[in-house]
Scaffold this motif. Structure first.
Motif, PDB file in Angstrom:
ATOM      1  N   VAL A  41      -4.244   4.883  -3.393  1.00 42.86           N
ATOM      2  CA  VAL A  41      -4.982   3.623  -3.492  1.00 42.86           C
ATOM      3  C   VAL A  41      -5.080   2.957  -2.120  1.00 42.86           C
ATOM      4  O   VAL A  41      -6.142   2.469  -1.720  1.00 42.86           O
ATOM      5  CB  VAL A  41      -4.310   2.680  -4.512  1.00 42.86           C
ATOM      6  CG1 VAL A  41      -4.855   1.277  -4.401  1.00 42.86           C
ATOM      7  CG2 VAL A  41      -4.508   3.206  -5.924  1.00 42.86           C
ATOM      8  N   LEU A  42      -3.983   2.950  -1.383  1.00 39.52           N
ATOM      9  CA  LEU A  42      -3.977   2.355  -0.044  1.00 39.52           C
ATOM     10  C   LEU A  42      -5.014   3.026   0.852  1.00 39.52           C
ATOM     11  O   LEU A  42      -5.817   2.355   1.513  1.00 39.52           O
ATOM     12  CB  LEU A  42      -2.574   2.478   0.562  1.00 39.52           C
ATOM     13  CG  LEU A  42      -2.266   1.739   1.855  1.00 39.52           C
ATOM     14  CD1 LEU A  42      -0.767   1.460   1.948  1.00 39.52           C
ATOM     15  CD2 LEU A  42      -2.680   2.524   3.078  1.00 39.52           C
ATOM     16  N   VAL A  43      -5.004   4.358   0.874  1.00 41.94           N
ATOM     17  CA  VAL A  43      -5.911   5.099   1.762  1.00 41.94           C
ATOM     18  C   VAL A  43      -7.368   4.910   1.349  1.00 41.94           C
ATOM     19  O   VAL A  43      -8.239   4.641   2.195  1.00 41.94           O
ATOM     20  CB  VAL A  43      -5.525   6.598   1.785  1.00 41.94           C
ATOM     21  CG1 VAL A  43      -6.573   7.419   2.517  1.00 41.94           C
ATOM     22  CG2 VAL A  43      -4.167   6.787   2.432  1.00 41.94           C
ATOM     23  N   THR A  44      -7.660   5.032   0.056  1.00 37.65           N
ATOM     24  CA  THR A  44      -9.060   4.941  -0.384  1.00 37.65           C
ATOM     25  C   THR A  44      -9.634   3.543  -0.175  1.00 37.65           C
ATOM     26  O   THR A  44     -10.777   3.402   0.272  1.00 37.65           O
ATOM     27  CB  THR A  44      -9.204   5.340  -1.869  1.00 37.65           C
ATOM     28  OG1 THR A  44      -8.291   4.575  -2.660  1.00 37.65           O
ATOM     29  CG2 THR A  44      -8.951   6.822  -2.061  1.00 37.65           C
ATOM     30  N   THR A  45      -8.856   2.510  -0.464  1.00 38.26           N
ATOM     31  CA  THR A  45      -9.375   1.157  -0.267  1.00 38.26           C
ATOM     32  C   THR A  45      -9.512   0.820   1.214  1.00 38.26           C
ATOM     33  O   THR A  45     -10.448   0.124   1.612  1.00 38.26           O
ATOM     34  CB  THR A  45      -8.485   0.110  -0.965  1.00 38.26           C
ATOM     35  OG1 THR A  45      -7.119   0.274  -0.548  1.00 38.26           O
ATOM     36  CG2 THR A  45      -8.570   0.248  -2.467  1.00 38.26           C
ATOM     37  N   ALA A  96      -6.976  -5.231  -1.851  1.00 36.21           N
ATOM     38  CA  ALA A  96      -6.321  -4.144  -2.590  1.00 36.21           C
ATOM     39  C   ALA A  96      -5.487  -3.269  -1.660  1.00 36.21           C
ATOM     40  O   ALA A  96      -4.378  -2.850  -2.013  1.00 36.21           O
ATOM     41  CB  ALA A  96      -7.369  -3.301  -3.317  1.00 36.21           C
ATOM     42  N   CYS A  97      -5.997  -3.015  -0.464  1.00 37.12           N
ATOM     43  CA  CYS A  97      -5.254  -2.218   0.518  1.00 37.12           C
ATOM     44  C   CYS A  97      -3.983  -2.944   0.958  1.00 37.12           C
ATOM     45  O   CYS A  97      -2.907  -2.341   1.021  1.00 37.12           O
ATOM     46  CB  CYS A  97      -6.148  -1.915   1.712  1.00 37.12           C
ATOM     47  SG  CYS A  97      -5.336  -0.983   3.009  1.00 37.12           S
ATOM     48  N   ALA A  98      -4.106  -4.252   1.249  1.00 32.19           N
ATOM     49  CA  ALA A  98      -2.931  -5.030   1.651  1.00 32.19           C
ATOM     50  C   ALA A  98      -1.904  -5.096   0.529  1.00 32.19           C
ATOM     51  O   ALA A  98      -0.695  -4.948   0.763  1.00 32.19           O
ATOM     52  CB  ALA A  98      -3.368  -6.439   2.059  1.00 32.19           C
ATOM     53  N   TYR A  99      -2.386  -5.270  -0.711  1.00 30.16           N
ATOM     54  CA  TYR A  99      -1.466  -5.326  -1.845  1.00 30.16           C
ATOM     55  C   TYR A  99      -0.760  -3.981  -2.044  1.00 30.16           C
ATOM     56  O   TYR A  99       0.448  -3.944  -2.318  1.00 30.16           O
ATOM     57  CB  TYR A  99      -2.200  -5.722  -3.127  1.00 30.16           C
ATOM     58  CG  TYR A  99      -1.350  -5.523  -4.348  1.00 30.16           C
ATOM     59  CD1 TYR A  99      -0.288  -6.385  -4.616  1.00 30.16           C
ATOM     60  CD2 TYR A  99      -1.559  -4.448  -5.202  1.00 30.16           C
ATOM     61  CE1 TYR A  99       0.534  -6.187  -5.713  1.00 30.16           C
ATOM     62  CE2 TYR A  99      -0.746  -4.251  -6.291  1.00 30.16           C
ATOM     63  CZ  TYR A  99       0.298  -5.113  -6.550  1.00 30.16           C
ATOM     64  OH  TYR A  99       1.113  -4.905  -7.620  1.00 30.16           O
ATOM     65  N   VAL A 128      -5.301  -7.021  -9.295  1.00 29.85           N
ATOM     66  CA  VAL A 128      -5.971  -6.410  -8.135  1.00 29.85           C
ATOM     67  C   VAL A 128      -6.988  -5.367  -8.592  1.00 29.85           C
ATOM     68  O   VAL A 128      -8.071  -5.251  -8.010  1.00 29.85           O
ATOM     69  CB  VAL A 128      -4.920  -5.816  -7.168  1.00 29.85           C
ATOM     70  CG1 VAL A 128      -5.591  -5.049  -6.046  1.00 29.85           C
ATOM     71  CG2 VAL A 128      -4.049  -6.920  -6.592  1.00 29.85           C
ATOM     72  N   MET A 129      -6.660  -4.620  -9.652  1.00 33.20           N
ATOM     73  CA  MET A 129      -7.621  -3.652 -10.166  1.00 33.20           C
ATOM     74  C   MET A 129      -8.875  -4.338 -10.683  1.00 33.20           C
ATOM     75  O   MET A 129     -10.004  -3.873 -10.458  1.00 33.20           O
ATOM     76  CB  MET A 129      -6.999  -2.810 -11.281  1.00 33.20           C
ATOM     77  CG  MET A 129      -7.918  -1.712 -11.783  1.00 33.20           C
ATOM     78  SD  MET A 129      -7.384  -0.976 -13.342  1.00 33.20           S
ATOM     79  CE  MET A 129      -7.651  -2.317 -14.473  1.00 33.20           C
ATOM     80  N   PHE A 183      -5.940   3.345  -9.334  1.00 34.04           N
ATOM     81  CA  PHE A 183      -5.254   2.109  -9.707  1.00 34.04           C
ATOM     82  C   PHE A 183      -5.058   2.052 -11.216  1.00 34.04           C
ATOM     83  O   PHE A 183      -3.998   1.652 -11.709  1.00 34.04           O
ATOM     84  CB  PHE A 183      -6.067   0.893  -9.252  1.00 34.04           C
ATOM     85  CG  PHE A 183      -5.281  -0.088  -8.441  1.00 34.04           C
ATOM     86  CD1 PHE A 183      -4.077  -0.599  -8.893  1.00 34.04           C
ATOM     87  CD2 PHE A 183      -5.752  -0.511  -7.216  1.00 34.04           C
ATOM     88  CE1 PHE A 183      -3.363  -1.515  -8.137  1.00 34.04           C
ATOM     89  CE2 PHE A 183      -5.043  -1.415  -6.450  1.00 34.04           C
ATOM     90  CZ  PHE A 183      -3.846  -1.917  -6.916  1.00 34.04           C
ATOM     91  N   LEU A 184      -6.094   2.434 -11.972  1.00 32.64           N
ATOM     92  CA  LEU A 184      -5.992   2.462 -13.428  1.00 32.64           C
ATOM     93  C   LEU A 184      -4.915   3.446 -13.883  1.00 32.64           C
ATOM     94  O   LEU A 184      -4.115   3.145 -14.776  1.00 32.64           O
ATOM     95  CB  LEU A 184      -7.346   2.827 -14.037  1.00 32.64           C
ATOM     96  CG  LEU A 184      -7.427   2.894 -15.554  1.00 32.64           C
ATOM     97  CD1 LEU A 184      -7.119   1.536 -16.174  1.00 32.64           C
ATOM     98  CD2 LEU A 184      -8.805   3.367 -15.992  1.00 32.64           C
TER      99      LEU A 184
END
Length: 199
Positions: A41-45, A96-99, A128-129, A183-184
């Motif tokens: 999630v971090l990388v994709t966002t 979302a990336c920061a979270y 966040v999602m 995320f889901l």
């Protein structure tokens, strides 16, 4: 009565006793899945926010000043921050990336996560999602208008002129949607883990 634990291939442990065998979920495999999903999630966002943030293209377009006057050729740029929906999309992915980064740090600092911490993280994951999916929807709506136009309100399509910009926008939305799906999956895994631990 003595019991033994044996690890299976599927990430579960079998607790053997004389009466019956009970399968118990391996906590290490669930935690590693949680970390892996948060990293994805971090990388994709992050990638989606960067691609949308740098998306721009300048084209020379003829501008007609009147029916008799020869059209003038003007360099007109297309940038993502010209559209409030694309700005919202970029900010949603950055949040979302920061979270995802902060939640990873929290999970690394608290290796033995309590039910309370897991519940708070799951609630924040849901929020966040929802933000991420709403940003994807806004950017997709603008992308469809840019690709198809809307003859009812007189909006012309621009993707036939700004092809590179539209391709960058499409790639960013697709990458962000992949992050939203992960995320889901992360939330489903967290809810399953909470349910298992509360029994």
């Amino acid at each position: 009565m003595e019991s033994q634990f044996k690890a299976n291939i599927d990430g579960t442990q079998v607790m053997g006793s004389r009466s019956d065998d009970v399968k118990v979920a391996n906590r290490r495999s669930i935690r590693s899945s949680d970390f892996l999903l948060r990293i994805v999630v971090l990388v994709t966002t992050l990638v989606a926010a960067i691609v949308m943030g740098v998306a721009k293209e300048t084209r020379v377009i003829p501008v007609a000043l009147g029916p008799i006057v020869t059209p003038m050729f003007v360099a007109v740029p297309a940038k993502s921050h010209y559209s409030s929906a694309l700005v919202f999309f970029t900010v949603a992915n950055a949040i979302a990336c920061a979270y995802a980064t902060i939640s990873l740090v929290i999970l690394i600092a608290n290796r033995t996560a309590t039910i309370g911490l897991s519940l708070y993280l799951t609630i924040l994951d849901l929020m966040v999602m929802a933000l991420l999916f709403s940003g994807n929807g806004a950017a997709s709506a603008v992308g469809i208008l840019a690709d198809k136009g809307n003859s009812h309100v007189g909006w012309n399509k621009i993707c036939n002129v700004y092809g590179k910009f539209c391709h960058q926008t499409t790639a960013s939305v697709i990458i962000s949607l992949i992050g939203s799906v992960f995320f889901l999956l992360l939330i489903i895994l967290s809810i399953f883990n909470l349910h298992r631990r509360s029994r």
